[in-house]
Scaffold this active site. Structure first.
Site, PDB file in Angstrom:
ATOM      1  N   HIS A  60       0.837  -1.204   0.000  1.00  0.00           N
ATOM      2  CA  HIS A  60       0.000   0.000   0.000  1.00  0.00           C
ATOM      3  C   HIS A  60       0.878   1.262   0.000  1.00  0.00           C
ATOM      4  O   HIS A  60       1.216   1.813   1.041  1.00  0.00           O
ATOM      5  CB  HIS A  60      -0.928   0.000   1.215  1.00  0.00           C
ATOM      6  CG  HIS A  60      -2.097   0.920   1.055  1.00  0.00           C
ATOM      7  ND1 HIS A  60      -3.395   0.476   0.976  1.00  0.00           N
ATOM      8  CD2 HIS A  60      -2.164   2.266   0.938  1.00  0.00           C
ATOM      9  CE1 HIS A  60      -4.212   1.503   0.829  1.00  0.00           C
ATOM     10  NE2 HIS A  60      -3.488   2.606   0.804  1.00  0.00           N
ATOM     11  N   HIS A  62       1.592   5.151  -2.170  1.00  0.00           N
ATOM     12  CA  HIS A  62       1.138   6.144  -3.147  1.00  0.00           C
ATOM     13  C   HIS A  62       2.401   6.796  -3.712  1.00  0.00           C
ATOM     14  O   HIS A  62       3.004   7.644  -3.062  1.00  0.00           O
ATOM     15  CB  HIS A  62       0.249   7.193  -2.465  1.00  0.00           C
ATOM     16  CG  HIS A  62      -0.980   6.607  -1.820  1.00  0.00           C
ATOM     17  ND1 HIS A  62      -2.195   6.547  -2.458  1.00  0.00           N
ATOM     18  CD2 HIS A  62      -1.182   6.066  -0.592  1.00  0.00           C
ATOM     19  CE1 HIS A  62      -3.099   5.987  -1.654  1.00  0.00           C
ATOM     20  NE2 HIS A  62      -2.501   5.689  -0.504  1.00  0.00           N
ATOM     21  N   ARG A  64       2.663   8.780  -6.175  1.00  0.00           N
ATOM     22  CA  ARG A  64       2.415  10.139  -6.708  1.00  0.00           C
ATOM     23  C   ARG A  64       2.963  10.297  -8.127  1.00  0.00           C
ATOM     24  O   ARG A  64       2.664   9.545  -8.992  1.00  0.00           O
ATOM     25  CB  ARG A  64       3.007  11.206  -5.769  1.00  0.00           C
ATOM     26  CG  ARG A  64       2.648  11.028  -4.293  1.00  0.00           C
ATOM     27  CD  ARG A  64       1.183  11.196  -4.011  1.00  0.00           C
ATOM     28  NE  ARG A  64       0.926  11.394  -2.599  1.00  0.00           N
ATOM     29  CZ  ARG A  64      -0.237  11.122  -1.994  1.00  0.00           C
ATOM     30  NH1 ARG A  64      -1.244  10.636  -2.678  1.00  0.00           N
ATOM     31  NH2 ARG A  64      -0.396  11.328  -0.716  1.00  0.00           N
ATOM     32  N   HIS A 179     -10.742   0.669   1.265  1.00  0.00           N
ATOM     33  CA  HIS A 179     -10.522   1.685   2.299  1.00  0.00           C
ATOM     34  C   HIS A 179     -11.879   1.897   2.948  1.00  0.00           C
ATOM     35  O   HIS A 179     -12.754   2.548   2.384  1.00  0.00           O
ATOM     36  CB  HIS A 179      -9.984   2.979   1.660  1.00  0.00           C
ATOM     37  CG  HIS A 179      -9.824   4.105   2.629  1.00  0.00           C
ATOM     38  ND1 HIS A 179      -8.684   4.886   2.680  1.00  0.00           N
ATOM     39  CD2 HIS A 179     -10.635   4.606   3.584  1.00  0.00           C
ATOM     40  CE1 HIS A 179      -8.820   5.804   3.631  1.00  0.00           C
ATOM     41  NE2 HIS A 179     -10.014   5.660   4.182  1.00  0.00           N
ATOM     42  N   HIS A 224      -5.343  -0.853   5.764  1.00  0.00           N
ATOM     43  CA  HIS A 224      -5.011   0.036   6.899  1.00  0.00           C
ATOM     44  C   HIS A 224      -6.089   0.166   7.981  1.00  0.00           C
ATOM     45  O   HIS A 224      -6.527   1.270   8.283  1.00  0.00           O
ATOM     46  CB  HIS A 224      -4.590   1.421   6.396  1.00  0.00           C
ATOM     47  CG  HIS A 224      -5.463   2.058   5.357  1.00  0.00           C
ATOM     48  ND1 HIS A 224      -6.814   2.189   5.497  1.00  0.00           N
ATOM     49  CD2 HIS A 224      -5.147   2.610   4.152  1.00  0.00           C
ATOM     50  CE1 HIS A 224      -7.300   2.783   4.429  1.00  0.00           C
ATOM     51  NE2 HIS A 224      -6.314   3.047   3.594  1.00  0.00           N
ATOM     52  N   ASP A 288       0.947   2.384   3.854  1.00  0.00           N
ATOM     53  CA  ASP A 288       0.113   3.474   3.350  1.00  0.00           C
ATOM     54  C   ASP A 288       0.966   4.738   3.183  1.00  0.00           C
ATOM     55  O   ASP A 288       0.581   5.822   3.626  1.00  0.00           O
ATOM     56  CB  ASP A 288      -1.095   3.753   4.257  1.00  0.00           C
ATOM     57  CG  ASP A 288      -2.111   4.674   3.577  1.00  0.00           C
ATOM     58  OD1 ASP A 288      -1.939   4.977   2.382  1.00  0.00           O
ATOM     59  OD2 ASP A 288      -3.068   5.093   4.250  1.00  0.00           O
TER      60      ASP A 288
HETATM   61  O1  DOR Z   1      -4.527   9.690   4.699  1.00  0.00           O
HETATM   62  C1  DOR Z   1      -4.642   9.214   3.574  1.00  0.00           C
HETATM   63  N1  DOR Z   1      -3.930   9.681   2.533  1.00  0.00           N
HETATM   64  N2  DOR Z   1      -5.510   8.216   3.381  1.00  0.00           N
HETATM   65  C2  DOR Z   1      -5.804   7.779   2.144  1.00  0.00           C
HETATM   66  O2  DOR Z   1      -6.602   6.899   2.019  1.00  0.00           O
HETATM   67  C3  DOR Z   1      -5.197   8.388   0.953  1.00  0.00           C
HETATM   68  C4  DOR Z   1      -3.913   8.987   1.297  1.00  0.00           C
HETATM   69  C5  DOR Z   1      -3.350   9.861   0.208  1.00  0.00           C
HETATM   70  O3  DOR Z   1      -3.340   9.425  -0.952  1.00  0.00           O
HETATM   71  O4  DOR Z   1      -2.877  10.953   0.507  1.00  0.00           O
HETATM   72 ZN    ZN Z   2      -6.536   4.458   2.065  1.00  0.00          ZN
END
Ligand code: DOR
Ligand code: ZN
Length: 435
Positions: A60, A62, A64, A179, A224, A288
């Site tokens: 998990h 991100h 970007r 989620h 999460h 996450d």
């Molecule tokens: O706090 C979070 N930020 N929860 C999420 O589900 C997405 C994530 C984000 O992409 O910034």
């Molecule tokens: Zn999430």
């Protein structure tokens, strides 16, 4: 196998196994080729007194990029992963634009292929009315995280639409990751309000609700989860927990500090401690990793985005915590390597012949987390000053890709989903890649 006078590529000498055995691990062609007395080799690493763990899968993150590259991109995010002992990252689809069309998914794969330093897999998004089958053929490893309520860059899905998506993915034999949150009303002015509005009770209710809607049923994975209550409401679906929900609580920050703002929110110290009591029920630990810049996090609480960086600190913090709490390190390996591999269908990295030769070698001592020394563009960490064990050396597919602060080119692989159809097969009129 090594035949005749042939040498293998690498030997890890004197590796202590979780069961107390000590042996050498010989590596050839990116895989473990022998466990026992080391074969003759072109390269050797002494692991005496060190902890050798298989490379972790962080399912998990991100990464970007695109218009959000100030926060992170594939280069910085995967440097951060490798420096934390993670050799496979699974990217989430709430990018801008979201990964809900074949074109945007294909472009994401192209970006990752161009810049990722570690192995990767990519999830597709899910939205009302989308063509699940066409997207499946692009090779997502899973659908989701599917948001039951809006979160940073994620749109909540309508209940009716969710049922349809779950059914379509189930028919393909795929996996949906969820989620689960169910926010109430209120002014989101500080960490206390954030915790109250996006409550642990609401999270557990959302988990139960998704399981009810999933009538076909589709294989589900809950992302999460922040409380023991939510974990225990997931029945026999798989559950994931983050280091921040295990190690941080809302009173570690001043109430109006957005650096502790994340969805689902940080809970009270009591709820955090309860989460450790269900350690054995937790299938997966994932970070996450949701990087935002210092500038964004320095805004007033209601305006600051939710999310914290964490891919580089996940194993280092959890290894230190396992040592402190006398938790067997094998259980950490199960939750960060072997269970994610099984859930996602990624070949296993490990200590046995034929397994992927991804390893991270950790020293006996601890060092405090320093946000500005991490490799993420975020440039800060919510775990500042906490004890951690960072790897000295990271090996991916038998190649040393990280050693004491330096990175070396490796051979990153894309782990595509079972539905993937490549260009050649597509031209030949194939309908599915692997039945
Ligand atoms: O706090 C979070 N930020 N929860 C999420 O589900 C997405 C994530 C984000 O992409 O910034
Ligand atoms: Zn999430």
């Amino acid at each position: 196998m090594v035949t005749g006078s042939g040498r293998c590529d690498l030997v890890l000498r004197d590796v202590s196994f979780p069961d107390g055995r000590v042996a050498d691990i010989s590596v050839r062609g990116g895989k473990v080729c022998h466990v026992g007395a080391g074969y003759p080799s072109f390269q050797e690493i002494s692991c005496r007194g060190k902890t050798v763990l298989p490379g972790a899968i962080d399912m998990h993150v991100h990464m970007r990029g695109r218009s959000q590259k100030e926060k992170e991109d594939w280069g910085s995010g995967t440097r951060s992963a490798l420096a934390g002992g993670v050799t496979v990252v699974v990217d989430q689809p709430n990018t801008i634009p979201p990964l809900t069309t074949p074109a945007s998914f294909r472009e994401r794969v192209r970006e990752a292929r161009e810049s990722s330093l570690c192995h990767f897999a990519i999830n597709a998004g899910a939205e009302e009315g989308m063509d699940v089958g066409t997207l499946w053929r692009e090779g997502p490893i899973a659908f989701g995280e599917i948001f039951t309520a809006p979160s940073s860059y994620g749109t909540g899905i309508r209940p009716g639409a969710l049922a349809g998506v779950l059914r379509s993915v189930a028919l393909l034999g795929g996996l949906c990751t969820i989620h689960a949150e169910s926010p109430g009303e209120g002014r989101d002015v500080d960490l206390l309000a954030h915790n109250a509005i996006r409550s642990a009770g609401g999270e557990a209710a959302a988990v139960s609700w998704v399981r009810q809607v999933n009538s076909y049923p589709c294989r589900l994975h809950f992302c999460h989860l922040s409380s023991a209550e939510a974990v225990m409401s997931a029945g026999n679906d798989t559950v994931e927990v983050t280091p921040h929900h295990l190690l941080l609580s809302l009173d570690d920050f001043s109430p109006s500090d957005p650096h502790g703002k994340v969805n689902p929110p940080l809970r009270t110290a009591t709820v955090r401690e309860e989460l450790w009591s269900v350690w054995e029920r937790i299938d997966v630990l994932a970070s996450d990793h949701a990087p935002h810049t210092c500038r964004e996090k320095d805004q007033a609480f209601p305006d600051a985005p939710s999310g914290v960086p964490g891919v580089e600190t996940m194993i280092p913090l959890c290894l230190a915590a396992c040592r402190k709490r006398h938790i067997p390190v094998t259980t950490l390996v199960e939750k960060t390597c072997w269970n994610p591999a099984r859930i996602l269908g990624i070949p296993k990295a490990g200590y046995s012949t034929g397994e992927r030769a991804d390893f991270a070698i950790y020293p006996p001592g601890e060092t405090p987390v320093r946000g500005d020394e991490l490799h993420s563009r975020a440039g800060w960490s919510p775990f500042e000053g906490m004890p951690a064990v960072f790897p000295d050396i990271v090996i991916m597919g038998g190649d040393i890709v990280y050693r004491e602060g330096d990175f070396f080119p490796g051979r990153p692989q894309w782990f595509m989903g079972r539905g993937y159809i490549g260009e050649t097969q597509r031209r030949n009129g194939a309908d599915t890649a692997r039945p």
